[in-house]
Design an enzyme around this catalytic site. Structure first.
Site, mmCIF file in Angstrom:
data_model
loop_
_atom_site.group_PDB
_atom_site.id
_atom_site.type_symbol
_atom_site.label_atom_id
_atom_site.label_comp_id
_atom_site.label_asym_id
_atom_site.label_seq_id
_atom_site.Cartn_x
_atom_site.Cartn_y
_atom_site.Cartn_z
ATOM 1 N N THR A 156 60.717 6.405 42.239
ATOM 2 C CA THR A 156 59.451 7.350 41.915
ATOM 3 C C THR A 156 58.862 6.703 40.776
ATOM 4 O OG1 THR A 156 60.675 9.035 42.915
ATOM 5 C CG2 THR A 156 58.597 9.713 41.460
ATOM 6 N N ARG A 169 73.830 7.128 42.592
ATOM 7 C CA ARG A 169 74.298 8.286 42.848
ATOM 8 C C ARG A 169 74.458 9.099 41.375
ATOM 9 N NH1 ARG A 169 79.702 8.401 46.466
ATOM 10 N NH2 ARG A 169 78.760 7.701 48.454
ATOM 11 N N ASP A 211 71.968 14.287 49.302
ATOM 12 C CA ASP A 211 71.456 14.380 47.916
ATOM 13 C C ASP A 211 72.542 15.153 46.990
ATOM 14 O OD1 ASP A 211 70.022 14.326 45.488
ATOM 15 O OD2 ASP A 211 68.098 14.097 46.794
ATOM 16 N N ARG A 245 51.816 35.588 64.716
ATOM 17 C CA ARG A 245 51.100 36.984 64.739
ATOM 18 C C ARG A 245 51.923 37.842 64.293
ATOM 19 N NH1 ARG A 245 47.172 38.027 68.795
ATOM 20 N NH2 ARG A 245 48.472 37.210 70.099
ATOM 21 N N LYS A 281 59.681 36.262 83.881
ATOM 22 C CA LYS A 281 58.651 37.235 83.240
ATOM 23 C C LYS A 281 59.854 38.044 82.225
ATOM 24 C CE LYS A 281 54.767 39.363 83.276
ATOM 25 N NZ LYS A 281 54.342 40.084 84.713
ATOM 26 N N HIS A 282 59.525 38.262 80.984
ATOM 27 C CA HIS A 282 60.250 39.007 80.005
ATOM 28 C C HIS A 282 61.749 38.528 80.067
ATOM 29 C CE1 HIS A 282 57.182 41.822 79.247
ATOM 30 N NE2 HIS A 282 57.110 42.120 80.617
ATOM 31 N N ASN A 331 73.608 43.419 84.432
ATOM 32 C CA ASN A 331 74.359 43.118 85.450
ATOM 33 C C ASN A 331 73.479 42.414 86.372
ATOM 34 O OD1 ASN A 331 76.944 44.096 85.115
ATOM 35 N ND2 ASN A 331 76.274 45.975 85.475
ATOM 36 N N PHE A 338 82.342 39.944 88.511
ATOM 37 C CA PHE A 338 83.163 40.205 89.423
ATOM 38 C C PHE A 338 82.495 41.713 89.852
ATOM 39 C CE2 PHE A 338 86.378 41.560 86.235
ATOM 40 C CZ PHE A 338 85.972 42.917 86.242
ATOM 41 N N HIS A 376 73.595 38.706 77.862
ATOM 42 C CA HIS A 376 73.115 40.121 77.324
ATOM 43 C C HIS A 376 71.872 39.696 76.332
ATOM 44 C CE1 HIS A 376 77.339 41.185 78.173
ATOM 45 N NE2 HIS A 376 76.586 42.338 78.757
#
Length: 547
Positions: free
Chosen positions: A55, A82, A143, A233, A298-299, A441, A496, A547
């Site tokens: 830099t 370093r 870093d 949004r 959908k959903h 389920n 099951f 879930h």
């Protein structure tokens, strides 16, 4: 305002309500985008510039007056860079409390000058892992000095301004011009919060990379971080705020919503992103080299999935499962979107189309629907790939490995007197692939490589079986069929059957074969019911709760 060579003020105290003058800036950036122009603006405001390594050279070559950090510290950069800013004259300049007599005395005794502005962006660790660099190269891109300085400056934000993002350069200059070379407390606090978030995300990327390499799972601490991809949004509902963050990606980044390019359409919403992810993960279960596949979501639940020789055929068959629910849905494809499929998809209102790619002709067809979002992800997600899923709960996070079990790798065990036919077995595998991506389920009826009824998210498995059968009846009526397509179908259950009633509901719907994990205390009772009905049933030994 303090200028070059200034010491800490002996009487003035920077309070939590004051603007903080900027007289000396330390600049050390890996990404040099915009840094010359920013430094030139600072110099024009009378700010003394101090810099490091590359830099320093960049600013010096641009004709700016700049002091090398080694001249500030009196200590050379060493060990391949370093060690360069880990020095009391750097951290003392950042951390000293302005107006604190003890701090000022210590600074004066040790020749420490104040640093009022820190400009740092970190070694590109995330980009390094993204390109699949070697272990040693990746380690070298961790870093140390940068995060240390950022944390020091951020802690002392009552007096010190810290910048970690080039996007904030203009706001700093604007504040200084408006306030006689000073920054406001509000700006410094916002920048400090952003800086701590940056170092947290950076450390999370490092720790998770190491954990992955070590195959560590339930570690004592687990950090997650990401960068803002899109401010949304709102969330699931208009009263909820939301944003989409991308996590650092390795060389084998999982194709999906985070890698996709949006070619057209309205801005994606929270629900769009969630549903599109669900759709693409599902369609990823189908190898594009073997078959074309389409999923309509959908959903976050599939209302139709099918595989076929072509995308247009797969789409038609997926749509036939539940054409009412498909309205306003998400369509995911496992192959490049072609013109024929695009032309058919845009005939009904669709929120999002996502595919690995799209032909020019297909893009032009979709472009006629200006609000329809078209995403190209560059590939298909591997259903076998490892990874993590994270869910928030009150006061914590639930973290687990992603469900990467695939039915093709399962040892299917026939448990009934009758074994499934070859066609039934193909459909059973298809149905279980889909069931993996339906909320529990789950009951999925399938026939000839297409869903014909889906029951999702019910508290009772028998209710899921009945709902799926009823939706199949509705679809049959809409299509003018004499009987629902569940007649002669197969059925998949994500877990099951705890009782035989759910199985019997599938029998009533016309199913001839069943795939389920098994493992119930009443497996014997369920198997006997299947035998009495003449069903073929296979156990997978693997559950797909979602879930």
């Amino acid at each position: 305002m303090l200028r070059r060579g200034q010491t800490f003020p002996e009487t003035a105290t920077v309070t939590a309500s004051a603007n903080a003058p900027v007289a000396r800036a330390l600049i050390s950036v890996s990404d040099k985008t915009g840094i010359v122009d920013f430094a030139r603006e600072l110099a024009g405001l009378g700010v003394a510039l101090v810099s490091t390594g590359g830099t320093y050279k960049t600013l010096k070559d641009a004709g700016l007056a700049v002091t090398e950090v080694a001249d500030l510290t009196g200590f050379p950069e060493m060990m391949d860079g370093r060690v360069k800013t880990l020095h009391p004259k750097v951290h003392g300049g950042l951390l000293a409390i302005r107006g604190n007599a003890d701090h000022e005395a210590a600074a004066k005794a040790h020749g420490i000058l104040p640093i009022d502005l820190l400009v740092v962006n970190l070694y590109p660790f995330e980009a390094t892992i993204a390109r699949g660099a070697t272990w040693d190269d990746t380690i070298e891109n961790i870093d140390i000095g940068g995060p240390a300085m950022i944390r020091a400056a951020s802690k002392n934000h009552d007096a010190v301004t810290v910048v970690v993002d080039a996007a904030d350069y203009p706001s700093v200059i604007e504040a200084m011009k408006a306030n006689g070379g000073a920054t406001t407390l509000d700006l410094r606090r916002r920048l400090a919060a952003k800086a701590y978030a940056r170092t947290a995300s950076y450390d999370a990327a490092i720790s998770n990379w190491l954990f992955d390499a070590l195959k560590e799972t339930a570690t004592p601490y687990r950090a997650f971080g990401g960068s803002l991809a899109q401010a949304l949004r709102y969330g699931e509902n208009p009263h909820q705020w939301a944003a989409f963050y991308k996590t650092p990606q390795g060389p084998d980044a999982r194709p999906g919503v985070a890698t996709a390019r949006q070619l057209q359409g309205k801005e994606l919403s929270y629900n769009n992103l969630n549903d599109t992810d669900a759709a693409y993960e599902l369609v990823g279960e189908f190898d594009p080299a073997r078959t074309a596949a389409v999923a309509i979501i959908k959903h976050a639940n599939p209302c139709g999935v099918a595989e076929a020789a072509s995308l247009i055929e797969a789409y038609e068959r997926a749509l036939a499962c539940d054409p009412v629910s498909a309205f306003g849905g998400i369509v995911a494809l496992n192959r490049t979107l072609d013109a024929e499929a695009a032309r058919r998809i845009v005939e009904i209102f669709t929120e999002v189309i996502i595919a690995p790619d799209a032909t020019d002709e297909a893009r032009a067809i979709v472009a006629a629907k200006k609000n329809l979002r078209l995403l190209v992800a560059g590939g298909i997600p591997d259903p076998r790939a490892a990874g993590l899923t994270v869910k928030t709960v009150a006061g914590g996070l639930l973290v687990q490995s992603r469900d990467n079990a695939v039915v093709d790798a399962m040892d299917l065990r026939v448990v009934t007197r009758r074994a499934p036919t070859a066609q039934e077995l193909n459909d059973l595998r298809f149905a279980f692939r889909v069931a993996k991506h339906v909320k529990s389920n789950t009951i999925v009826y399938a026939k000839d490589g297409a869903t014909v009824g889906v029951g999702a998210g019910q508290m009772s498995r028998v209710d899921s079986a009945r709902i799926a059968a009823r939706k199949a009846e509705d679809a049959a009526v809409a299509a003018g069929h004499a009987v629902p397509l569940t007649k002669g179908s197969v059925v998949a259950s994500d877990a099951f059957f705890p009782f035989a009633d759910g199985l019997l509901a599938a029998v009533e719907a016309g199913a001839t074969a069943v795939i389920q994990p098994g493992g119930s205390m009443r497996d014997k009772e369920v198997i006997e019911a299947a035998d009495q009905a003449g069903l073929a049933m296979v156990f997978t030994g693997t559950r797909h709760f979602r879930h």
